[in-house]
Structures are given as C-alpha cells and as structure tokens.
Design a protein around this motif. Structure first.
Motif, PDB file in Angstrom:
ATOM      1  N   ILE A 103       1.015  -6.606  -4.906  1.00 15.16           N
ATOM      2  CA  ILE A 103       0.505  -5.461  -4.144  1.00 15.16           C
ATOM      3  C   ILE A 103       1.621  -4.831  -3.329  1.00 15.16           C
ATOM      4  CG2 ILE A 103      -1.009  -4.820  -2.219  1.00 15.16           C
ATOM      5  CD1 ILE A 103      -3.020  -6.891  -3.348  1.00 15.16           C
ATOM      6  N   ILE A 104       2.422  -5.651  -2.671  1.00 18.28           N
ATOM      7  CA  ILE A 104       3.552  -5.129  -1.882  1.00 18.28           C
ATOM      8  C   ILE A 104       4.517  -4.378  -2.793  1.00 18.28           C
ATOM      9  CG2 ILE A 104       5.612  -5.813  -0.589  1.00 18.28           C
ATOM     10  CD1 ILE A 104       3.943  -7.980   0.716  1.00 18.28           C
ATOM     11  N   LEU A 105       4.818  -4.951  -3.956  1.00 14.70           N
ATOM     12  CA  LEU A 105       5.743  -4.308  -4.889  1.00 14.70           C
ATOM     13  C   LEU A 105       5.217  -2.944  -5.330  1.00 14.70           C
ATOM     14  CD1 LEU A 105       8.305  -4.522  -6.662  1.00 14.70           C
ATOM     15  CD2 LEU A 105       6.810  -5.400  -8.448  1.00 14.70           C
ATOM     16  N   PHE A 106       3.940  -2.862  -5.691  1.00 14.77           N
ATOM     17  CA  PHE A 106       3.389  -1.596  -6.155  1.00 14.77           C
ATOM     18  C   PHE A 106       3.347  -0.555  -5.040  1.00 14.77           C
ATOM     19  CE2 PHE A 106       1.328  -4.221  -9.586  1.00 14.77           C
ATOM     20  CZ  PHE A 106       2.166  -3.747 -10.583  1.00 14.77           C
ATOM     21  N   VAL A 107       3.065  -0.978  -3.819  1.00 14.54           N
ATOM     22  CA  VAL A 107       3.075  -0.036  -2.699  1.00 14.54           C
ATOM     23  C   VAL A 107       4.488   0.508  -2.484  1.00 14.54           C
ATOM     24  CG1 VAL A 107       2.825   0.124  -0.183  1.00 14.54           C
ATOM     25  CG2 VAL A 107       1.039  -0.957  -1.540  1.00 14.54           C
ATOM     26  N   ILE A 108       5.473  -0.375  -2.510  1.00 15.71           N
ATOM     27  CA  ILE A 108       6.855   0.060  -2.281  1.00 15.71           C
ATOM     28  C   ILE A 108       7.338   0.939  -3.422  1.00 15.71           C
ATOM     29  CG2 ILE A 108       9.235  -0.793  -2.135  1.00 15.71           C
ATOM     30  CD1 ILE A 108       8.125  -3.043  -0.385  1.00 15.71           C
ATOM     31  N   ILE A 109       6.997   0.592  -4.648  1.00 16.82           N
ATOM     32  CA  ILE A 109       7.380   1.437  -5.778  1.00 16.82           C
ATOM     33  C   ILE A 109       6.741   2.814  -5.640  1.00 16.82           C
ATOM     34  CG2 ILE A 109       7.023   1.766  -8.260  1.00 16.82           C
ATOM     35  CD1 ILE A 109       7.566  -1.212  -8.607  1.00 16.82           C
ATOM     36  N   GLY A 110       5.486   2.856  -5.211  1.00 14.22           N
ATOM     37  CA  GLY A 110       4.823   4.144  -5.003  1.00 14.22           C
ATOM     38  C   GLY A 110       5.514   4.983  -3.937  1.00 14.22           C
ATOM     39  N   ILE A 111       5.906   4.346  -2.851  1.00  9.98           N
ATOM     40  CA  ILE A 111       6.589   5.072  -1.778  1.00  9.98           C
ATOM     41  C   ILE A 111       7.955   5.563  -2.243  1.00  9.98           C
ATOM     42  CG2 ILE A 111       7.630   4.808   0.514  1.00  9.98           C
ATOM     43  CD1 ILE A 111       5.274   2.933   1.180  1.00  9.98           C
ATOM     44  N   LEU A 112       8.693   4.711  -2.959  1.00  7.21           N
ATOM     45  CA  LEU A 112      10.009   5.123  -3.465  1.00  7.21           C
ATOM     46  C   LEU A 112       9.888   6.269  -4.466  1.00  7.21           C
ATOM     47  CD1 LEU A 112      11.862   1.717  -3.890  1.00  7.21           C
ATOM     48  CD2 LEU A 112      12.333   3.506  -2.222  1.00  7.21           C
ATOM     49  N   LEU A 113       8.875   6.207  -5.326  1.00  6.88           N
ATOM     50  CA  LEU A 113       8.676   7.310  -6.270  1.00  6.88           C
ATOM     51  C   LEU A 113       8.328   8.610  -5.541  1.00  6.88           C
ATOM     52  CD1 LEU A 113       6.768   5.565  -9.204  1.00  6.88           C
ATOM     53  CD2 LEU A 113       9.107   6.443  -9.199  1.00  6.88           C
ATOM     54  N   ALA A 114       7.510   8.491  -4.488  1.00  6.06           N
ATOM     55  CA  ALA A 114       7.184   9.695  -3.706  1.00  6.06           C
ATOM     56  C   ALA A 114       8.443  10.271  -3.075  1.00  6.06           C
ATOM     57  CB  ALA A 114       6.146   9.355  -2.633  1.00  6.06           C
ATOM     58  N   GLY A 115       9.305   9.422  -2.530  1.00 10.02           N
ATOM     59  CA  GLY A 115      10.563   9.892  -1.949  1.00 10.02           C
ATOM     60  C   GLY A 115      11.479  10.499  -2.981  1.00 10.02           C
ATOM     61  N   PHE A 116      11.554   9.882  -4.153  1.00 10.85           N
ATOM     62  CA  PHE A 116      12.400  10.407  -5.227  1.00 10.85           C
ATOM     63  C   PHE A 116      11.923  11.791  -5.651  1.00 10.85           C
ATOM     64  CE2 PHE A 116      13.012  10.894  -9.837  1.00 10.85           C
ATOM     65  CZ  PHE A 116      14.387  10.916  -9.880  1.00 10.85           C
TER      66      PHE A 116
END
Length: 196
Positions: A103-116
């Motif tokens: 869950i932590i990984l998917f949240v962080i990946i989502g945030i990084l993709l939003a930033g990208f």
C-alpha cells in the motif's frame, strides 16, 4: 522557468510550492530505500508461505521423514498436519507487513507519477505560451521603464517580490520592480470600438 531559461534564484518559490517541491525531492531521494523495504517484506512473506506450505504438506513430510529415519516414503502414512502456532502467526504477520508495504509503495508511486506528469504539464503549458506568442495570440503588455520615454512591448512571464520577467521579441528580460513605472495590459480577445 527552465523552458524559457529564467534563473530560479531571482524568482523564489512561495512557501507552499517550496514544500511541494521538497516533498517530491524527498520521495525521489528515498525511492530506492522504499523499493528495498518492499522487496524485503515480499521476501519475508514468500519465505513464510514456503515454510507453512512445507510444514503442512504430507508428501514433503514423507520425504523428510524417510530421509531422516531411513524409511521408505511408502511406509510413513502422515496426514497433512497443522503448522505450529508460531509459524502460522508469523505467516499471518508477514502477510500483513507485505500488504502494508505494498500500500505504501502504490501510494508513493501514485504521488511520484502525479509529480512527473505535473512537471510535463508545466513544460507543455510553457511551450503553448511560446507558441501563442509566435502566432500573436498571447496577451501583451506595455512596460514603462523609468528614464525611458517609449514603452516596451513584451509578454509577462513571471513576477516575484523583487523582479519581473518579460519576453521581449526573442529575448527574456528581467527588471527590478524599482525600474518599472507601470504596465498596461492588452488583451487581444477584447474588441473595443476604437479597434473596429
């Protein structure tokens, strides 16, 4: 600012944007450690599942018993035993750790993709603005500078608490606020009686 070549030190970010960029920098710098954490938790969960599977499989128990007691696997008739309580609790705990880390990984990946994608969006917006300027569809301003009689026709790029950046023909110019007496904005979308 990178797209038009502005120096970032003259245009400091607001507090909210500074925190926003700092948060993404933290995530970017800690991405490797987060991946290692997720891989370690996945490995622990898989090992726990393997231990539970091996400790409850009748076929594996026959082979292990035969190996240690030198008996034929056919002579041992074991039913599928229950795993020890500690092993099953460890397996359950490892599953929970794995789910938490995933869950932590998917949240962080989502945030990084939003930033990208927001960075890409900023570049696209800047390129669209430059395209509008070339086509003559952007809002221009007349900049009256102290000590000059004639205003400069330019396009406003960015202003900070001390400087303003303008696109003047093909070059970027930056003026301190003290140098600018006033600006007049011309909106090309507004039709007046004087222009008809």
């Amino acid at each position: 600012m990178r797209t038009v070549g502005l120096e970032e030190t003259q245009f400091p970010l607001t507090v909210d944007r500074t925190l926003f960029h700092g948060f993404f920098a933290l995530l970017d710098l800690s991405a490797a450690q987060i991946v290692y954490f997720v891989l370690a938790s996945e490995t622990i969960a898989l090992v726990a599942f393997a231990i539970v599977f091996l400790s409850t499989s009748a076929r594996v128990r026959k082979v292990v018993d035969a190996w240690f007691t030198k008996k034929s696997p056919r002579e041992n008739k074991h039913e599928s035993p229950e795993p020890p309580k500690e092993v099953s609790e460890f397996a359950t705990f490892s599953v929970q750790v794995f789910e938490f880390s995933a869950i932590i990984l998917f949240v962080i990946i989502g945030i990084l993709l939003a930033g990208f994608f927001s960075g890409k969006s900023g570049e696209v917006t800047a390129n669209n603005f430059l395209k509008k300027v070339k086509e003559g569809r952007a809002r221009s301003v007349e900049v009256f500078l102290s000590g000059q009689d004639q205003p400069i026709k330019a396009y406003t790029l960015l202003c900070s608490s001390s400087h303003c950046a303008f696109l003047e023909e093909t070059q970027i110019v930056v003026y301190r606020h003290e140098k600018i007496e006033r600006t007049i904005t011309h909106d090309i979308m507004v039709q007046t009686d004087a222009t008809q």
